[in-house]
Design a protein around this motif. Structure first.
Motif, PDB file in Angstrom:
ATOM      1  N   GLU A 112       0.877  -1.174   0.000  1.00 57.99           N
ATOM      2  CA  GLU A 112       0.000   0.000   0.000  1.00 57.99           C
ATOM      3  C   GLU A 112       0.909   1.217   0.000  1.00 57.99           C
ATOM      4  O   GLU A 112       1.668   1.403   0.957  1.00 57.99           O
ATOM      5  N   PRO A 113       0.873   2.062  -1.023  1.00 58.56           N
ATOM      6  CA  PRO A 113       1.766   3.228  -1.023  1.00 58.56           C
ATOM      7  C   PRO A 113       1.639   4.060   0.247  1.00 58.56           C
ATOM      8  O   PRO A 113       0.532   4.281   0.737  1.00 58.56           O
ATOM      9  N   GLY A 114       2.775   4.503   0.794  1.00 63.20           N
ATOM     10  CA  GLY A 114       2.792   5.307   2.022  1.00 63.20           C
ATOM     11  C   GLY A 114       2.934   6.787   1.717  1.00 63.20           C
ATOM     12  O   GLY A 114       2.347   7.282   0.752  1.00 63.20           O
ATOM     13  N   GLU A 115       3.740   7.503   2.508  1.00 65.16           N
ATOM     14  CA  GLU A 115       3.859   8.957   2.307  1.00 65.16           C
ATOM     15  C   GLU A 115       4.836   9.263   1.160  1.00 65.16           C
ATOM     16  O   GLU A 115       5.626   8.407   0.758  1.00 65.16           O
ATOM     17  N   VAL A 116       4.742  10.483   0.661  1.00 68.40           N
ATOM     18  CA  VAL A 116       5.577  10.896  -0.454  1.00 68.40           C
ATOM     19  C   VAL A 116       7.043  10.952  -0.021  1.00 68.40           C
ATOM     20  O   VAL A 116       7.354  11.513   1.023  1.00 68.40           O
ATOM     21  N   VAL A 117       7.929  10.338  -0.816  1.00 68.28           N
ATOM     22  CA  VAL A 117       9.343  10.334  -0.472  1.00 68.28           C
ATOM     23  C   VAL A 117      10.111  11.354  -1.313  1.00 68.28           C
ATOM     24  O   VAL A 117      10.865  12.162  -0.809  1.00 68.28           O
ATOM     25  N   LEU A 118       9.887  11.302  -2.615  1.00 68.67           N
ATOM     26  CA  LEU A 118      10.656  12.168  -3.498  1.00 68.67           C
ATOM     27  C   LEU A 118       9.713  12.947  -4.410  1.00 68.67           C
ATOM     28  O   LEU A 118       8.777  12.391  -4.965  1.00 68.67           O
ATOM     29  N   THR A 119       9.975  14.230  -4.520  1.00 67.62           N
ATOM     30  CA  THR A 119       9.130  15.096  -5.352  1.00 67.62           C
ATOM     31  C   THR A 119      10.018  15.983  -6.207  1.00 67.62           C
ATOM     32  O   THR A 119      11.095  16.381  -5.759  1.00 67.62           O
ATOM     33  N   ALA A 121       6.873   2.527  -0.661  1.00 65.08           N
ATOM     34  CA  ALA A 121       6.070   1.351  -0.985  1.00 65.08           C
ATOM     35  C   ALA A 121       5.209   1.573  -2.228  1.00 65.08           C
ATOM     36  O   ALA A 121       4.022   1.259  -2.255  1.00 65.08           O
ATOM     37  N   GLU A 122       5.846   2.151  -3.231  1.00 66.29           N
ATOM     38  CA  GLU A 122       5.092   2.403  -4.460  1.00 66.29           C
ATOM     39  C   GLU A 122       5.972   2.107  -5.671  1.00 66.29           C
ATOM     40  O   GLU A 122       7.178   2.348  -5.640  1.00 66.29           O
ATOM     41  N   VAL A 123       5.353   1.580  -6.718  1.00 62.23           N
ATOM     42  CA  VAL A 123       6.054   1.388  -7.979  1.00 62.23           C
ATOM     43  C   VAL A 123       5.463   2.356  -8.996  1.00 62.23           C
ATOM     44  O   VAL A 123       4.272   2.282  -9.307  1.00 62.23           O
ATOM     45  N   ASN A 137      23.123  -1.427  -3.005  1.00 63.29           N
ATOM     46  CA  ASN A 137      23.209  -0.294  -2.086  1.00 63.29           C
ATOM     47  C   ASN A 137      21.999  -0.175  -1.180  1.00 63.29           C
ATOM     48  O   ASN A 137      21.933   0.742  -0.375  1.00 63.29           O
ATOM     49  N   ASP A 138      21.015  -1.056  -1.377  1.00 64.23           N
ATOM     50  CA  ASP A 138      19.802  -1.008  -0.589  1.00 64.23           C
ATOM     51  C   ASP A 138      19.211   0.405  -0.552  1.00 64.23           C
ATOM     52  O   ASP A 138      18.983   0.979   0.509  1.00 64.23           O
ATOM     53  N   PRO A 139      18.961   0.998  -1.725  1.00 61.27           N
ATOM     54  CA  PRO A 139      18.500   2.389  -1.769  1.00 61.27           C
ATOM     55  C   PRO A 139      17.046   2.528  -1.313  1.00 61.27           C
ATOM     56  O   PRO A 139      16.270   1.585  -1.412  1.00 61.27           O
ATOM     57  N   ASP A 140      16.701   3.717  -0.823  1.00 61.60           N
ATOM     58  CA  ASP A 140      15.310   4.008  -0.464  1.00 61.60           C
ATOM     59  C   ASP A 140      14.505   4.368  -1.699  1.00 61.60           C
ATOM     60  O   ASP A 140      13.322   4.090  -1.789  1.00 61.60           O
ATOM     61  N   VAL A 141      15.180   5.071  -2.609  1.00 61.74           N
ATOM     62  CA  VAL A 141      14.522   5.468  -3.850  1.00 61.74           C
ATOM     63  C   VAL A 141      15.352   4.893  -4.984  1.00 61.74           C
ATOM     64  O   VAL A 141      16.556   5.141  -5.070  1.00 61.74           O
ATOM     65  N   ILE A 142      14.730   4.115  -5.843  1.00 64.82           N
ATOM     66  CA  ILE A 142      15.502   3.500  -6.904  1.00 64.82           C
ATOM     67  C   ILE A 142      14.903   3.846  -8.250  1.00 64.82           C
ATOM     68  O   ILE A 142      13.711   3.692  -8.475  1.00 64.82           O
ATOM     69  N   LEU A 143      15.751   4.432  -9.107  1.00 66.57           N
ATOM     70  CA  LEU A 143      15.305   4.916 -10.410  1.00 66.57           C
ATOM     71  C   LEU A 143      15.905   4.013 -11.482  1.00 66.57           C
ATOM     72  O   LEU A 143      17.104   4.064 -11.739  1.00 66.57           O
ATOM     73  N   LEU A 144      15.074   3.180 -12.080  1.00 68.18           N
ATOM     74  CA  LEU A 144      15.581   2.193 -13.044  1.00 68.18           C
ATOM     75  C   LEU A 144      15.190   2.594 -14.452  1.00 68.18           C
ATOM     76  O   LEU A 144      14.007   2.782 -14.743  1.00 68.18           O
ATOM     77  N   ASP A 145      16.175   2.729 -15.312  1.00 71.51           N
ATOM     78  CA  ASP A 145      15.904   3.101 -16.699  1.00 71.51           C
ATOM     79  C   ASP A 145      15.912   1.821 -17.540  1.00 71.51           C
ATOM     80  O   ASP A 145      16.955   1.194 -17.696  1.00 71.51           O
ATOM     81  N   GLU A 146      14.777   1.425 -18.034  1.00 71.22           N
ATOM     82  CA  GLU A 146      14.639   0.193 -18.825  1.00 71.22           C
ATOM     83  C   GLU A 146      15.280  -1.012 -18.131  1.00 71.22           C
ATOM     84  O   GLU A 146      16.202  -1.621 -18.653  1.00 71.22           O
ATOM     85  N   LEU A 163      10.581  -4.986  -3.527  1.00 67.23           N
ATOM     86  CA  LEU A 163      11.215  -3.766  -3.029  1.00 67.23           C
ATOM     87  C   LEU A 163      10.149  -2.813  -2.502  1.00 67.23           C
ATOM     88  O   LEU A 163      10.291  -2.221  -1.441  1.00 67.23           O
ATOM     89  N   ALA A 164       9.068  -2.698  -3.271  1.00 65.15           N
ATOM     90  CA  ALA A 164       7.981  -1.831  -2.828  1.00 65.15           C
ATOM     91  C   ALA A 164       7.336  -2.403  -1.567  1.00 65.15           C
ATOM     92  O   ALA A 164       6.996  -1.654  -0.641  1.00 65.15           O
ATOM     93  N   ASP A 165       7.177  -3.713  -1.505  1.00 61.09           N
ATOM     94  CA  ASP A 165       6.610  -4.336  -0.305  1.00 61.09           C
ATOM     95  C   ASP A 165       7.440  -3.982   0.933  1.00 61.09           C
ATOM     96  O   ASP A 165       6.929  -3.830   2.033  1.00 61.09           O
ATOM     97  N   GLN A 166       8.772  -3.866   0.719  1.00 67.59           N
ATOM     98  CA  GLN A 166       9.651  -3.499   1.842  1.00 67.59           C
ATOM     99  C   GLN A 166       9.618  -2.006   2.153  1.00 67.59           C
ATOM    100  O   GLN A 166      10.370  -1.532   2.996  1.00 67.59           O
ATOM    101  N   GLY A 167       8.823  -1.263   1.396  1.00 68.17           N
ATOM    102  CA  GLY A 167       8.696   0.160   1.680  1.00 68.17           C
ATOM    103  C   GLY A 167       9.548   1.059   0.804  1.00 68.17           C
ATOM    104  O   GLY A 167       9.605   2.262   0.999  1.00 68.17           O
ATOM    105  N   LYS A 168      10.239   0.485  -0.178  1.00 68.44           N
ATOM    106  CA  LYS A 168      11.074   1.301  -1.055  1.00 68.44           C
ATOM    107  C   LYS A 168      10.208   2.055  -2.070  1.00 68.44           C
ATOM    108  O   LYS A 168       9.125   1.601  -2.430  1.00 68.44           O
TER     109      LYS A 168
END
Ligand SMILES: Nc1ncnc2c1ncn2[C@@H]1O[C@H](COP(=O)(O)OP(=O)(O)OP(=O)(O)O)[C@@H](O)[C@H]1O
Ligand SMILES: [Mg+2]
Lengths: 505, 315
Positions: free
Chosen positions: A254-261, A280-282, A415-424, A444-449
């Motif tokens: 379930e998506p939580g609070e906003v992390v990156l804007t 916790a969002e994809v 690196n166990d990042p909190d925010v992960i930006l994957l390009d393709e 990853l999202a289930d773990q809150g990333k």
């Protein structure tokens, strides 16, 4: 009835130190035919292409071309004989122009000097014939996004007066319109009697364009059949050796609070981009070539110079100046261009996987590396991502394309990042391994990333993302959630160049 | 078994074999070659080249080049000589000399990273400028007569071993540790292997480039200290052409001008190979013009063997 084959391989075998890459493969290609070649990562597809193309000699077996046994000693031999190849990895010379690359080794001359006017004219003609009139023949290759580079590579292969064309994952960095375009060209060449081998992990493409499909597993032929008699399930199960159902996967988060804007992000490409991702969002980003999707991810981590706008991490303005700042704050970007921007060729798997980690102080004491720990982590993540290789010490150059891609993902995830930006993230990855990656993203999202991924594959975006942004012309054109994430919507908004401000649920 | 394969197929090993082969040849043709005195002499001769080549290794690993080394050595040498004659104490001269080396490196780093100039061009310009300044400051004349404490670094002995050799070996050890075991070392290889990937991996590529050119500058300063002490003189024409020997040694040692590939061990073997060839040809009384030709031919052969081995078609 059937014309004689233009190209045949007989019991072709290639052994690399520690691996049998190709084992006793025989196939034949007739003029006017498109033969699909499919198989898992490391099945031997690229090796087969390279043997035919004279990149390396076979260990055993032979190749017959137009009825005669041939032994090409170099790619140039094969090209001179009329076999033109689009390799999986790009081979353009980056500081030269598009036109020079297309005509490399055969620049038009006048009185001993390069005839520049003619060079550009000819290049323009070839680009137009290949349906790529939008590409500037004078542009320097280094400055082009990878999708355009791939198009140039295709145009270059088409520019030879060839009898046989081999495509090794030609569409891995292309989006819908370029793929349609490529297929139109292939159909035209097919009518002219050209023989074509087409390698792809996108089965929809295989079913659309090929006449027969040849399936490899672990270097061996599993089966070959007319495409019309095959089904997607059948091909997948023969490729992977088991059944695969339901390959998309959304997890239970379930998506939580906003992390990156981002607020009003603008640079030479981006125009006023407002974007956000929650814990916790994809989030999926879909856009065509040149839409600014890669630029957005790079701008967030500080790899591009911003004109205006800001990046907020948990409500605090960060404005990273360098990807290292972003990495230290737990925001990691993984580039789509594995050879050009992600991997270090000539270095082993384990070193490649720990590069980012070393920069943020992991696996090191007072600047000295802790190799044992590095290797342990690299082993763990290689295993997690299913990297198939003889050992951790194998140079990434010797991995198949899909396995290189997995190393790229390991390099980011280690690196166990909190925010992960994957390009393709699934570029060049086989159907079975894709499922594993979708699962991993969901976990990853289930773990809150917070997970953001850019993709050119519509089903993947629709199947995996909790929320989707569509981009066009450097802007976000829509934000879609819930049932609004469907093919029709995504396609509609990614073609729109004026912002509708559209949000749909 | 795995280790052995990589050891025996490595560039270093092939150059090492070449070194043994050339050594064996001179051992058979000259009675003096294998004497302890001569071998120590080779080591001594190689130490100055070696110190410079170590700096060059760092630069070449990042796909750069430093053509200024020979001239910078000469300039540093003359500057030290003038300072000594002006009565500056030895410790201060050495310190200022090292600062000078750092300054040259910072200048190169700045021109390359901030202005975006090509390393080849920047260092070619410095090469000419430094040589010119050397002539200006020395008025084209050789400067003699330094305090013994200063000459110790070039001419001193600790037991049978020259101080110069000790400086060279210690410096090589430090360089090896930095390249092999530190994050910085790893980053140097990364920058040379793929600059864009390095930046996106969070490596501060500009810092890395500054660092390697500073190392090269410091190497020149140390080499100048040893050279001036050994000769007991600062000659404005000293270290002519050292840049080419240094580059040759690094490439012979298995490094690639494309960056990302090379080791200190390889460079040292490369330096020794050149040193042995120079020494052996002197022992055999080969005329100087032929010496130059033969040295070039050996460099060509060594690099050719390595290139053939690395051709993708042979895979
Ligand atoms: N130059 C090489 N040296 C050593 N092993 C190699 C080399 N090239 C390929 N291999 C190995 O050969 C096998 C087949 O690789 P190949 O690149 O043909 O796979 P592929 O079917 O094209 O996979 P992908 O779908 O990932 O591109 C793999 O196990 C790979 O690691
Ligand atoms: Mg492949």
């Amino acid at each position: 009835m059937n014309p004689d084959p233009v190209l045949e391989t007989l019991n072709l075998t290639k052994v690399f130190p520690g691996v049998i890459a190709l084992d006793d493969v025989s196939l034949s290609l007739r003029p006017g035919e498109v033969l699909g070649l499919v198989g898992e990562n490391g099945a031997g597809k690229s090796t087969l292409m390279k043997l035919i193309g004279g990149v390396y000699p076979p260990t055993r077996g032979s190749i017959r071309y137009r009825g005669e046994a041939v032994q090409f000693r170099s790619p140039k031999d094969a090209l001179d004989a009329g076999i033109s190849i689009v390799y999986q990895e790009l081979n353009l010379i980056s500081h030269l122009s598009v036109a020079e690359n297309i005509f490399i080794n055969r620049l038009p001359r006048r009185r001993g000097f390069v005839d520049w006017a003619r060079l550009y004219r000819e290049a323009e003609r070839i680009l137009a014939e290949s349906g790529m009139a939008g590409i500037d023949p004078r542009a320097i290759v280094a400055e082009l996004p990878i999708g355009v580079k791939q198009s140039v590579e295709i145009a270059k292969a088409l520019s030879y007066d060839a009898q046989v064309l081999l495509f090794d994952e030609p569409t891995s960095s292309l989006t819908g319109p370029e793929i349609e375009n490529l297929f139109a060209v292939i159909r035209r060449l097919q009518e002219r009697g050209m023989g074509i081998i087409y390698v792809s992990h996108h089965l929809d493409e295989i079913f659309e364009i090929t006449d027969r499909v040849h399936i490899l597993r672990d270097g061996r032929t599993v089966v070959e059949m007319p495409t019309a008699e095959a089904s997607e399930e059948l091909v997948v199960s023969r490729m992977v050796g088991r059944d695969i159902q339901d390959i998309y996967y959304k997890g239970a988060h379930e998506p939580g609070e906003v992390v990156l804007t981002t607020r009003g992000l603008s640079d030479s490409v981006l125009q006023n981009v407002d974007f956000s991702v929650r814990s916790a969002e994809v989030v999926g980003i879909y856009g065509l070539l040149g839409s600014g999707r890669t630029e957005l991810l790079k701008a967030i981590v500080g790899a591009r110079r911003l004109r205006s706008g800001e990046v907020l991490l948990r409500g605090r303005s960060v404005r990273f100046q360098h990807p290292q700042d972003a990495a230290r704050a737990g925001v990691i970007y993984s580039s789509e261009d594995r050879k050009g921007e992600n991997l270090f060729f000539g270095q082993p798997i384990w070193k490649n996987e720990t590069y980012i980690a070393l920069q943020i102080g992991r696996f090191a004491t007072l600047g000295f590396t802790r190799v044992a720990e590095e290797r342990r982590a690299a082993a763990e993540y290689s295993e997690k991502l299913g990297v198939k290789a003889p050992s951790l010490d194998t140079d990434v150059d010797h991995l198949s394309g899909g396995n290189q891609q997995k190393v790229c993902l390991a390099k980011a995830l280690i690196n166990d990042p909190d925010v992960i930006l994957l390009d393709e993230p699934t570029r060049g990855i086989d159907v079975g391994a894709k499922l594993e990656i979708y699962k991993l993203i969901a976990q990853l999202a289930d773990q809150g990333k917070a997970v953001v991924f850019v993709s050119s594959e519509l089903p993947e975006v629709i199947g995996c993302a909790d929320r989707v942004y569509t981009m066009a012309g450097g802007r976000i054109t829509a934000e879609l959630t819930g049932d609004a994430i469907n093919e029709e919507n995504v396609l509609k908004y990614c073609l729109q160049t004026t912002p509708s401000g559209g949000t749909a649920t | 078994m795995k280790l052995n394969r990589s050891l025996f197929s490595s560039s270093e090993f092939i150059v090492f074999l070449a070194l043994l082969a050339v050594g064996a040849f001179f051992a058979f043709t000259s009675p003096v070659f294998l004497t302890k005195f001569n071998l120590l002499n080779i080591l001594l001769q190689s130490s100055i080249q070696g110190i410079i080549a170590i700096g060059m290794t760092f630069v070449i690993l990042t796909a750069g080049i430093d053509l200024s080394v020979g001239s910078v050595v000469a300039l540093a040498s003359v500057l030290m000589a003038l300072m000594l004659h002006a009565g500056v104490p030895v410790w201060a001269v050495i310190l200022i000399n090292l600062v000078f080396g750092v300054a040259v490196g910072v200048f190169h780093g700045f021109s390359i990273t901030k202005i975006g100039m090509a390393p080849f061009i920047v260092t070619l310009a410095t090469m000419a400028m430094a040589r010119g300044l050397t002539m200006v400051f020395s008025d084209g004349k050789t400067i003699f007569d330094f305090p013994p404490a200063f000459e110790f670094f070039g001419a001193g002995q600790v037991g049978p071993i020259s101080v110069a050799v000790i400086i060279f070996l210690l410096y090589a050890l430090v360089a090896e540790v930095v390249l092999r075991s530190t994050v910085l070392g790893r980053n140097i290889y990364a920058v040379g292997s793929n600059l864009k990937a390095a930046a996106l991996s969070g490596i501060r590529t500009h810092w890395v480039l500054y660092f390697v050119y500073v190392v090269s500058g410091i190497s020149c300063a140390i080499a100048a200290l040893v050279l001036t002490g050994r000769l007991g003189a600062a000659m404005p024409t000293a270290a002519m052409g050292y840049e080419l020997d240094a580059i040759a040694a690094v490439i012979i040692g298995g490094a690639s001008l494309m960056g990302g590939k090379g080791t200190i061990i390889g460079t040292i073997i490369g330096v020794l190979l050149i040193g042995v060839i120079n020494n052996g040809m002197n022992l055999l009384n080969v005329p100087p013009f032929w010496q130059s030709f033969l040295k070039g031919a050996v460099i060509f052969l060594a690099v050719m063997i390595d290139s053939l081995k690395n051709r993708p078609n042979e895979a």
